[in-house]
Write a protein that holds these residues in place. Structure first.
Motif, PDB file in Angstrom:
ATOM      1  N   PHE A  72       2.337   1.726  -3.409  1.00  0.00           N
ATOM      2  CA  PHE A  72       1.311   2.196  -4.338  1.00  0.00           C
ATOM      3  C   PHE A  72       1.042   3.683  -4.151  1.00  0.00           C
ATOM      4  O   PHE A  72       0.965   4.438  -5.131  1.00  0.00           O
ATOM      5  N   VAL A  73       0.911   4.100  -2.896  1.00  0.00           N
ATOM      6  CA  VAL A  73       0.595   5.498  -2.626  1.00  0.00           C
ATOM      7  C   VAL A  73       1.812   6.401  -2.843  1.00  0.00           C
ATOM      8  O   VAL A  73       1.701   7.514  -3.371  1.00  0.00           O
ATOM      9  N   GLY A  74       2.997   5.922  -2.433  1.00  0.00           N
ATOM     10  CA  GLY A  74       4.178   6.774  -2.487  1.00  0.00           C
ATOM     11  C   GLY A  74       4.924   6.757  -3.798  1.00  0.00           C
ATOM     12  O   GLY A  74       5.662   7.711  -4.100  1.00  0.00           O
ATOM     13  N   LEU A 101       1.273   5.941  -7.620  1.00  0.00           N
ATOM     14  CA  LEU A 101       0.349   7.053  -7.874  1.00  0.00           C
ATOM     15  C   LEU A 101       1.057   8.325  -8.316  1.00  0.00           C
ATOM     16  O   LEU A 101       0.648   8.954  -9.301  1.00  0.00           O
ATOM     17  N   PRO A 102       2.157   8.752  -7.638  1.00  0.00           N
ATOM     18  CA  PRO A 102       2.864   9.938  -8.143  1.00  0.00           C
ATOM     19  C   PRO A 102       3.435   9.747  -9.544  1.00  0.00           C
ATOM     20  O   PRO A 102       3.411  10.679 -10.362  1.00  0.00           O
ATOM     21  N   LYS A 154       0.598  10.047 -11.998  1.00  0.00           N
ATOM     22  CA  LYS A 154       0.205  11.450 -12.123  1.00  0.00           C
ATOM     23  C   LYS A 154       1.201  12.210 -12.996  1.00  0.00           C
ATOM     24  O   LYS A 154       0.812  13.019 -13.848  1.00  0.00           O
ATOM     25  N   PHE A 175       0.827  -1.208   0.000  1.00  0.00           N
ATOM     26  CA  PHE A 175       0.000   0.000   0.000  1.00  0.00           C
ATOM     27  C   PHE A 175       0.863   1.261   0.000  1.00  0.00           C
ATOM     28  O   PHE A 175       0.581   2.223  -0.725  1.00  0.00           O
ATOM     29  N   LEU A 176       1.926   1.256   0.788  1.00  0.00           N
ATOM     30  CA  LEU A 176       2.821   2.420   0.836  1.00  0.00           C
ATOM     31  C   LEU A 176       3.519   2.624  -0.506  1.00  0.00           C
ATOM     32  O   LEU A 176       3.688   3.765  -0.965  1.00  0.00           O
TER      33      LEU A 176
END
Length: 371
Positions: free
Chosen positions: A47-49, A52-53, A56, A44-45
């Protein structure tokens, strides 16, 4: 009516209980124990860190439409750079008017590889090798404009993805043929042939490819007869083939060692010559076993072609670095390296997929395992 209503209700009840059960099973797999919980939180970390960036930057905020550096907003990735430099990335400094020669050369080489593969499947080994070598010579002449009516292009202008594909496709076939001979040599009953083959394989595997490239570039012209010349591409190709063939030889030798002794005894019982026995019985079984190792060697060959940058040739990675050095586009390091990495990944993944496909089709020819 009552009975049908009961059937309907009874049919709905299990579906109502199944959804929470499925969610519970997923939660149990994700957080069932300490190890699963740590892995889930870490994923999860990441994926988020990271993911996703990156998504984007590379997609949401990226610029895809335009032709000049001014069309890039600099908030996200400037893929306009890749679009604007695609000719240099693919062809290097090859003249634009003569790029059709490169396309024709690669097409002829690909067609020759397919034809050689088809002939080899029908056990026409000698003919397959001759067709492949003829295709390689023709492809080189087309690439450099050595055929009358074509524009001559010196090796110094070769570069980009095209030279990477030319180097890989040529090195693949030559290394496979030479590696097969080395594998047979290491299993020869004659001590001299076995010793020479073993020394060559162990020596080449113990020396870095960079050193072999430098030796090929500097010393190869000294071993050629008087008046003969070897351009930079030929020197690099010889060095890569000498290096890759040693790994090919070990992969093929492992397959030959895995062939059951009974297969060779059957060859002698049928009265086949050693050449026909190796061609029709032993080698097909050996290549099925050695296929994963061969594909792994080919994937390494794709990535090893980038080392020719050290000796002054600009392959795909080298052309990408030259394109990124254009100050008009500013800082496009991320875009250039991400694109280069994606192309190399696509090539390697494609090889892996083709190897898996061939291995699946070859499973029908595997010998049944003993109980």
């Amino acid at each position: 009516m009552k009975g049908s209503r009961e059937v309907t209700i009874s049919g709905l009840r299990p579906m109502g209980r199944r959804f929470p059960t499925a969610v519970g099973e997923i939660i149990q797999k994700l957080f069932g124990d300490r190890g699963s919980t740590i892995a889930t939180v870490f994923a999860f970390l990441v994926f988020v860190g990271v993911i996703l960036p990156f998504f984007k930057w590379s997609v949401i905020d990226a610029d895809f439409v335009g032709s000049d550096p001014q069309d890039c907003s600099r908030e996200g990735a400037c893929w306009i750079f890749v679009i604007g430099k695609i000719g240099q990335l693919v062809y290097g400094f090859y003249p634009e008017a003569a790029r059709w020669q490169v396309n024709l050369s690669l097409f002829v080489l690909l067609a020759g590889c397919v034809a050689a593969f088809v002939l080899a499947r029908h056990y026409q080994i000698v003919l397959a090798v001759l067709v492949y070598l003829l295709t390689v010579v023709t492809s080189f002449n087309l690439f450099g404009g050595g055929i009358p009516g074509m524009a001559f292009v010196p090796v110094e202008k070769w570069g980009g993805l095209s030279i990477t594909l030319l180097l890989f496709t040529t090195g693949m076939g030559i290394s496979f043929v030479f590696g097969g001979l080395l594998a047979l040599g290491r299993r020869s009953e004659r001590p001299l042939i076995r010793a020479v083959s073993s020394f060559y394989v162990e020596f080449m595997r113990g020396v870095p490819l960079i050193a072999i490239l430098f030796v090929a570039v500097v010393l190869l012209p000294l071993f050629l007869p008087g008046g003969a010349e070897a351009n930079m591409f030929m020197r690099v190709l010889v060095g890569i083939c000498l290096y890759t063939s040693s790994y090919m030889a070990e992969a093929i030798r492992a397959g030959l060692d895995a062939v059951p002794k009974g297969s060779r005894e059957a060859v002698y019982a049928l009265g086949l010559s050693r050449w026909n026995g190796e061609k029709l019985v032993v080698f097909p079984q050996a290549l099925i076993v050695a296929l994963p190792g061969l594909i792994n060697t080919l994937i390494a060959l794709v990535k090893d072609t980038s080392l020719i940058l050290i000796v002054g040739m600009h392959d795909f990675l080298g052309s990408t670095q030259l394109a990124m050095a254009d100050v008009a586009w500013g800082n496009v390091l991320w875009e250039g390296y991400v694109f280069a990495g994606a192309v190399y990944f696509a090539l390697c993944f494609g090889l892996s997929a083709v190897g898996s496909r061939i291995e699946q089709r070859a499973d029908r020819y595997r010998l049944p395992k003993k109980a």
